[in-house]
Design a protein around this motif. Sequence first.
Motif, short mmCIF file in Angstrom:
data_model
loop_
_atom_site.label_atom_id
_atom_site.label_comp_id
_atom_site.label_asym_id
_atom_site.label_seq_id
_atom_site.Cartn_x
_atom_site.Cartn_y
_atom_site.Cartn_z
N THR A 69 21.64 35.77 34.31
CA THR A 69 20.50 34.88 34.11
C THR A 69 20.76 33.90 32.98
OG1 THR A 69 19.04 36.65 34.84
CG2 THR A 69 18.01 34.81 33.70
N ASN A 70 20.49 32.62 33.25
CA ASN A 70 20.67 31.51 32.29
C ASN A 70 22.11 31.37 31.80
OD1 ASN A 70 17.98 31.01 32.57
ND2 ASN A 70 17.39 31.93 30.63
N THR A 71 23.06 31.67 32.67
CA THR A 71 24.47 31.43 32.37
C THR A 71 25.04 30.55 33.48
OG1 THR A 71 25.29 33.33 33.64
CG2 THR A 71 24.69 33.74 31.34
N VAL A 72 26.33 30.32 33.44
CA VAL A 72 26.99 29.53 34.47
C VAL A 72 26.91 30.24 35.82
CG1 VAL A 72 29.31 30.46 34.13
CG2 VAL A 72 29.04 28.12 34.89
N MET A 73 26.70 31.55 35.81
CA MET A 73 26.63 32.34 37.04
C MET A 73 25.21 32.45 37.59
SD MET A 73 29.11 35.46 35.89
CE MET A 73 28.51 35.67 34.22
N HIS A 74 24.25 31.82 36.95
CA HIS A 74 22.83 31.95 37.30
C HIS A 74 22.57 31.58 38.77
CE1 HIS A 74 18.55 32.10 36.39
NE2 HIS A 74 18.41 31.01 37.12
N ALA A 75 21.72 32.36 39.43
CA ALA A 75 21.29 32.12 40.81
C ALA A 75 22.44 32.11 41.81
CB ALA A 75 20.48 30.83 40.91
N SER A 76 23.48 32.86 41.53
CA SER A 76 24.62 32.95 42.44
C SER A 76 24.69 34.35 43.02
CB SER A 76 25.91 32.64 41.68
OG SER A 76 27.03 32.97 42.47
N ASN A 77 24.97 34.44 44.30
CA ASN A 77 25.11 35.74 44.95
C ASN A 77 26.51 36.32 44.81
OD1 ASN A 77 22.45 35.80 45.81
ND2 ASN A 77 22.92 34.73 47.71
N LEU A 78 27.43 35.54 44.28
CA LEU A 78 28.80 36.02 44.12
C LEU A 78 28.85 37.10 43.05
CD1 LEU A 78 30.79 32.67 44.19
CD2 LEU A 78 30.75 34.43 45.94
N PRO A 79 29.69 38.10 43.25
CA PRO A 79 29.82 39.16 42.24
C PRO A 79 30.38 38.63 40.92
CG PRO A 79 30.89 39.79 44.30
CD PRO A 79 30.50 38.36 44.43
N VAL A 80 30.04 39.30 39.84
CA VAL A 80 30.52 38.92 38.51
C VAL A 80 32.04 38.96 38.47
CG1 VAL A 80 30.50 39.57 36.07
CG2 VAL A 80 28.40 39.71 37.41
N ARG A 81 32.63 39.90 39.16
CA ARG A 81 34.09 40.05 39.20
C ARG A 81 34.75 38.78 39.74
NH1 ARG A 81 37.38 43.85 43.05
NH2 ARG A 81 39.30 43.98 41.88
N ILE A 82 34.17 38.17 40.77
CA ILE A 82 34.70 36.92 41.34
C ILE A 82 34.61 35.80 40.29
CG2 ILE A 82 34.32 35.14 43.09
CD1 ILE A 82 35.45 37.56 44.40
N TRP A 83 33.47 35.72 39.62
CA TRP A 83 33.29 34.68 38.59
C TRP A 83 34.32 34.83 37.47
CZ3 TRP A 83 30.51 30.33 38.36
CH2 TRP A 83 29.50 30.15 39.30
N LEU A 84 34.55 36.05 37.01
CA LEU A 84 35.51 36.26 35.92
C LEU A 84 36.93 35.92 36.36
CD1 LEU A 84 34.06 39.55 34.39
CD2 LEU A 84 33.86 37.23 33.51
N CYS A 85 37.30 36.28 37.58
CA CYS A 85 38.63 35.92 38.09
C CYS A 85 38.77 34.40 38.22
CB CYS A 85 38.89 36.60 39.43
SG CYS A 85 39.21 38.36 39.28
N ALA A 86 37.71 33.73 38.67
CA ALA A 86 37.75 32.27 38.79
C ALA A 86 37.89 31.62 37.41
CB ALA A 86 36.49 31.77 39.49
N MET A 87 37.18 32.15 36.42
CA MET A 87 37.30 31.63 35.05
C MET A 87 38.73 31.78 34.55
SD MET A 87 33.91 33.09 33.21
CE MET A 87 32.33 32.98 34.01
N TYR A 88 39.31 32.93 34.83
CA TYR A 88 40.69 33.18 34.42
C TYR A 88 41.64 32.17 35.06
CZ TYR A 88 45.27 35.40 34.23
OH TYR A 88 46.60 35.64 34.04
N LYS A 89 41.51 31.99 36.37
CA LYS A 89 42.42 31.10 37.09
C LYS A 89 42.28 29.66 36.63
CE LYS A 89 42.87 33.92 41.22
NZ LYS A 89 44.28 34.20 41.12
N LEU A 90 41.07 29.20 36.39
CA LEU A 90 40.88 27.81 35.96
C LEU A 90 41.40 27.57 34.55
CD1 LEU A 90 37.46 26.61 37.37
CD2 LEU A 90 39.74 25.89 38.01
N THR A 91 41.34 28.58 33.70
CA THR A 91 41.80 28.38 32.32
C THR A 91 43.30 28.59 32.17
OG1 THR A 91 41.17 30.65 31.79
CG2 THR A 91 39.60 28.93 31.24
N VAL A 92 43.89 29.43 33.01
CA VAL A 92 45.32 29.73 32.87
C VAL A 92 46.19 28.70 33.59
CG1 VAL A 92 47.10 31.40 33.49
CG2 VAL A 92 45.01 32.17 32.44
N PHE A 93 45.76 28.25 34.76
CA PHE A 93 46.57 27.30 35.51
C PHE A 93 46.48 25.93 34.85
CE2 PHE A 93 46.63 29.60 39.87
CZ PHE A 93 47.00 30.76 39.22
#
Length: 174
Positions: A69-93
């Motif tokens: 709630t009130n984060t970049v993941m707000h109102a998303s049905n995607l699991p938190v695990r997917i969001w964290l992996c996406a954050m990792y990939k965008l920052t590392v690549f």
Amino acid sequence: MSKTTISEMELLEVFSSEDKAVKFCETHRWRGGRYCPCCGSKDTYSHKTKKYFYHCRESKCRKQFTCKTNTVMHASNLPVRIWLCAMYKLTVFRKGMSSLQMAKELGITQKSSWFVIQRLKEACGHHNGEFKLDGIVKIDKTHVGGKEKNKHNNKKNKQGRGTVGKTAVLGMRQ
């Protein structure tokens, strides 16, 4: 190799389940104890049937919330695990990643992947080229265009040599 960067395999071990990913987000978000993101009250309790959901006991609020709630993941049905992996990939690549490639690697649709990337870029401050460079900035320029002797007679610029009739190109890098 940098000691602050972990490998993708280490990331998948750390977030091997949704429970571990949510626990990670909750501990980093609510370091001083869980609180309601709407009113700030610490008087909260877990939902009876919905996993990872909480309620505020404040009589004026009574809102339901999660760690998303009130984060970049707000109102998303995607699991938190997917969001964290996406954050990792965008920052590392180094050069980023296309939504199609991320969709393949995370096992989600391209549309969801595009949504995640846009949200993360917005959170990082990438706003349609409206940014300022600071610190050490390298600048270089060049002039692009063909040689005058290779042009047809009616296309030649009879004004001189060098940069006449060429387009100036400027490049900057922080």
